[in-house]
Design an enzyme around this catalytic site. Structure first.
Site, PDB file in Angstrom:
ATOM      1  N   GLY A  10      33.124  41.927  33.284  1.00  0.00           N
ATOM      2  CA  GLY A  10      34.402  41.228  33.502  1.00  0.00           C
ATOM      3  C   GLY A  10      34.579  40.085  32.515  1.00  0.00           C
ATOM      4  O   GLY A  10      34.993  38.990  32.896  1.00  0.00           O
ATOM      5  N   ARG A  13      38.304  37.790  30.405  1.00  0.00           N
ATOM      6  CA  ARG A  13      39.083  36.598  30.767  1.00  0.00           C
ATOM      7  C   ARG A  13      38.281  35.747  31.762  1.00  0.00           C
ATOM      8  O   ARG A  13      37.190  36.142  32.201  1.00  0.00           O
ATOM      9  CB  ARG A  13      40.431  36.997  31.383  1.00  0.00           C
ATOM     10  CG  ARG A  13      40.263  37.728  32.707  1.00  0.00           C
ATOM     11  CD  ARG A  13      41.583  38.217  33.264  1.00  0.00           C
ATOM     12  NE  ARG A  13      41.530  38.277  34.727  1.00  0.00           N
ATOM     13  CZ  ARG A  13      42.524  38.687  35.508  1.00  0.00           C
ATOM     14  NH1 ARG A  13      43.657  39.062  34.958  1.00  0.00           N
ATOM     15  NH2 ARG A  13      42.396  38.699  36.819  1.00  0.00           N
ATOM     16  N   SER A 145      30.069  33.108  45.282  1.00  0.00           N
ATOM     17  CA  SER A 145      31.191  32.255  45.663  1.00  0.00           C
ATOM     18  C   SER A 145      30.810  31.330  46.824  1.00  0.00           C
ATOM     19  O   SER A 145      30.004  31.702  47.680  1.00  0.00           O
ATOM     20  CB  SER A 145      32.378  33.122  46.092  1.00  0.00           C
ATOM     21  OG  SER A 145      33.402  32.321  46.639  1.00  0.00           O
ATOM     22  N   TYR A 158      35.785  39.740  51.123  1.00  0.00           N
ATOM     23  CA  TYR A 158      35.337  38.997  49.937  1.00  0.00           C
ATOM     24  C   TYR A 158      34.124  38.127  50.275  1.00  0.00           C
ATOM     25  O   TYR A 158      33.097  38.168  49.588  1.00  0.00           O
ATOM     26  CB  TYR A 158      36.484  38.130  49.400  1.00  0.00           C
ATOM     27  CG  TYR A 158      36.129  37.345  48.164  1.00  0.00           C
ATOM     28  CD1 TYR A 158      36.122  37.948  46.911  1.00  0.00           C
ATOM     29  CD2 TYR A 158      35.799  35.992  48.243  1.00  0.00           C
ATOM     30  CE1 TYR A 158      35.800  37.225  45.769  1.00  0.00           C
ATOM     31  CE2 TYR A 158      35.472  35.261  47.111  1.00  0.00           C
ATOM     32  CZ  TYR A 158      35.476  35.878  45.873  1.00  0.00           C
ATOM     33  OH  TYR A 158      35.149  35.158  44.747  1.00  0.00           O
TER      34      TYR A 158
HETATM   35  P1  NAD Z   1      39.327  37.065  36.975  1.00  0.00           P
HETATM   36  O1  NAD Z   1      40.155  37.892  37.890  1.00  0.00           O
HETATM   37  O2  NAD Z   1      39.981  36.281  35.906  1.00  0.00           O
HETATM   38  O3  NAD Z   1      38.175  37.952  36.315  1.00  0.00           O
HETATM   39  C1  NAD Z   1      37.504  38.943  37.012  1.00  0.00           C
HETATM   40  C2  NAD Z   1      37.203  40.061  36.049  1.00  0.00           C
HETATM   41  O4  NAD Z   1      36.532  41.118  36.743  1.00  0.00           O
HETATM   42  C3  NAD Z   1      38.473  40.646  35.451  1.00  0.00           C
HETATM   43  O5  NAD Z   1      38.337  40.735  34.067  1.00  0.00           O
HETATM   44  C4  NAD Z   1      38.558  42.035  36.093  1.00  0.00           C
HETATM   45  O6  NAD Z   1      39.140  43.001  35.271  1.00  0.00           O
HETATM   46  C5  NAD Z   1      37.085  42.335  36.323  1.00  0.00           C
HETATM   47  N1  NAD Z   1      36.943  43.376  37.337  1.00  0.00           N
HETATM   48  C6  NAD Z   1      37.373  43.343  38.616  1.00  0.00           C
HETATM   49  N2  NAD Z   1      37.102  44.520  39.229  1.00  0.00           N
HETATM   50  C7  NAD Z   1      36.500  45.308  38.306  1.00  0.00           C
HETATM   51  C8  NAD Z   1      35.987  46.623  38.321  1.00  0.00           C
HETATM   52  N3  NAD Z   1      36.063  47.413  39.411  1.00  0.00           N
HETATM   53  N4  NAD Z   1      35.431  47.113  37.203  1.00  0.00           N
HETATM   54  C9  NAD Z   1      35.359  46.358  36.092  1.00  0.00           C
HETATM   55  N5  NAD Z   1      35.811  45.099  36.005  1.00  0.00           N
HETATM   56  C10 NAD Z   1      36.383  44.581  37.104  1.00  0.00           C
HETATM   57  O7  NAD Z   1      38.496  36.123  37.930  1.00  0.00           O
HETATM   58  P2  NAD Z   1      37.452  34.950  37.673  1.00  0.00           P
HETATM   59  O8  NAD Z   1      37.943  33.797  38.430  1.00  0.00           O
HETATM   60  O9  NAD Z   1      37.099  34.790  36.247  1.00  0.00           O
HETATM   61  O10 NAD Z   1      36.229  35.569  38.505  1.00  0.00           O
HETATM   62  C11 NAD Z   1      34.966  35.874  37.950  1.00  0.00           C
HETATM   63  C12 NAD Z   1      33.952  35.897  39.087  1.00  0.00           C
HETATM   64  O11 NAD Z   1      33.886  34.614  39.679  1.00  0.00           O
HETATM   65  C13 NAD Z   1      34.326  36.878  40.219  1.00  0.00           C
HETATM   66  O12 NAD Z   1      33.171  37.546  40.663  1.00  0.00           O
HETATM   67  C14 NAD Z   1      34.867  35.950  41.290  1.00  0.00           C
HETATM   68  O13 NAD Z   1      34.704  36.506  42.588  1.00  0.00           O
HETATM   69  C15 NAD Z   1      34.011  34.723  41.077  1.00  0.00           C
HETATM   70  N6  NAD Z   1      34.577  33.488  41.616  1.00  0.00           N
HETATM   71  C16 NAD Z   1      35.778  33.018  41.163  1.00  0.00           C
HETATM   72  C17 NAD Z   1      36.282  31.849  41.697  1.00  0.00           C
HETATM   73  C18 NAD Z   1      37.605  31.255  41.248  1.00  0.00           C
HETATM   74  O14 NAD Z   1      38.076  30.311  41.898  1.00  0.00           O
HETATM   75  N7  NAD Z   1      38.207  31.723  40.164  1.00  0.00           N
HETATM   76  C19 NAD Z   1      35.569  31.170  42.679  1.00  0.00           C
HETATM   77  C20 NAD Z   1      34.344  31.669  43.114  1.00  0.00           C
HETATM   78  C21 NAD Z   1      33.860  32.836  42.566  1.00  0.00           C
END
Ligand code: NAD
Length: 253
Positions: A10, A13, A145, A158
């Site tokens: 992932g 981005r 998370s 989630y």
């Molecule tokens: P984001 O949505 O910008 O990035 C997530 C990435 O995962 C995307 O590029 C998406 O295409 C990829 N992805 C999702 N499902 C997929 C699949 N089946 N196969 C391949 N790729 C897949 O989100 P982010 O905020 O950068 O999140 C990154 C990680 O951090 C995630 O695991 C999210 O749960 C975790 N997280 C985010 C936050 C937040 O507030 N943004 C908080 C806690 C944890």
């Protein structure tokens, strides 16, 4: 430090992109994995410092695709030293997921989709990566998370998927230590990314920022710095840990 082979899932981005940049800036070769963002992934690869970076596509909810991804990453980079299980889904507001708003079908569908990517995708990637690290050691870092501890009342799948990820990491930390493989996890609170942008820009954004006594949410680079350190040779003794990165917004005991 010699250049390591790093797979970041992932990575096109958000947090994953910042993680890819952090490893490349440290001299490592990075696989920029994406599912359906080839252009973004290619643009990131082109701007990363250093050489040898690769873009690979895979749907992590597909176990065969995960195996192909990890094996191809190792083939293209000459082995695999670090896996960052970053990719994850939170899920859209529609169809609804809260227990009294979702139909039984919607409920089951959300659980399946969320667990397939956030937990099974990461578990499968870990299995595949471990095969490549068995004789050379390595690092697996998972992006979990705060919701695993605080609960996700509006999105229980989630929270549960991330709690499962934490437990998996702790088990693997013990199982893989004899092979020189350390496994660690970060548990961010809100981070400013595409996943949360709409929420943060909405009238509820101020309440989200107020969750932390710092009055803000995290930048992806702050999460990436911790992931990068947890994957470093110096951090072997942190194996099994779950690092809270939530600006003191939730203090677990
Ligand atoms: P984001 O949505 O910008 O990035 C997530 C990435 O995962 C995307 O590029 C998406 O295409 C990829 N992805 C999702 N499902 C997929 C699949 N089946 N196969 C391949 N790729 C897949 O989100 P982010 O905020 O950068 O999140 C990154 C990680 O951090 C995630 O695991 C999210 O749960 C975790 N997280 C985010 C936050 C937040 O507030 N943004 C908080 C806690 C944890």
């Amino acid at each position: 430090m010699t250049s390591r082979a790093v797979l970041v899932t992932g990575a096109s981005r958000g947090i994953g992109r910042a993680v890819a940049r952090a490893f490349a800036a440290g001299g490592d070769r990075v696989v920029v994995h994406h599912r359906d963002s080839a252009e973004l992934a290619e643009a990131l690869r082109a701007e990363l410092p250093g050489a040898g970076h690769v873009v690979l596509r895979a749907d992590l909810a597909d176990p065969d695709a995960v195996r192909t991804l990890v094996d191809e990453a190792a083939a293209r980079l000459g082995g695999l030293d670090v896996l960052v299980n970053n990719a994850g889904v939170f899920g859209p507001p529609d169809p609804p997921h809260p227990v009294f708003e979702a139909s039984y079908e919607q409920w089951r569908q959300r659980w399946r989709e969320t667990v397939d990517t956030n937990l099974l995708g990461a578990a499968n990637a870990a299995w595949c990566a471990a095969q490549h690290m068995r004789d050379r050691g390595g690092r697996i870092v998972n992006v979990s998370s705060r919701g695993a501890f605080r609960g996700e009342p509006g999105n229980p799948a989630y929270g549960a998927s991330k709690a499962g990820l934490n437990a998996m990491a702790q088990s693997l930390a013990v199982a893989l230590a004899p092979y020189g493989i350390a496994v660690a996890t970060v548990a961010p609170g809100f981070v400013e990314t595409d996943m949360t942008n709409e929420h943060l820009k909405s009238p509820r954004g101020d309440a989200v920022r107020a969750q932390s006594p710092f009055g803000r949410v995290a930048r992806p680079e702050e999460i990436a710095a911790a992931v990068h350190w947890l994957a470093s040779p110096d951090a072997q003794w942190a194996s099994g840990t779950i690092v809270d990165l939530n600006g003191a917004s939730y203090l677990r005991t």
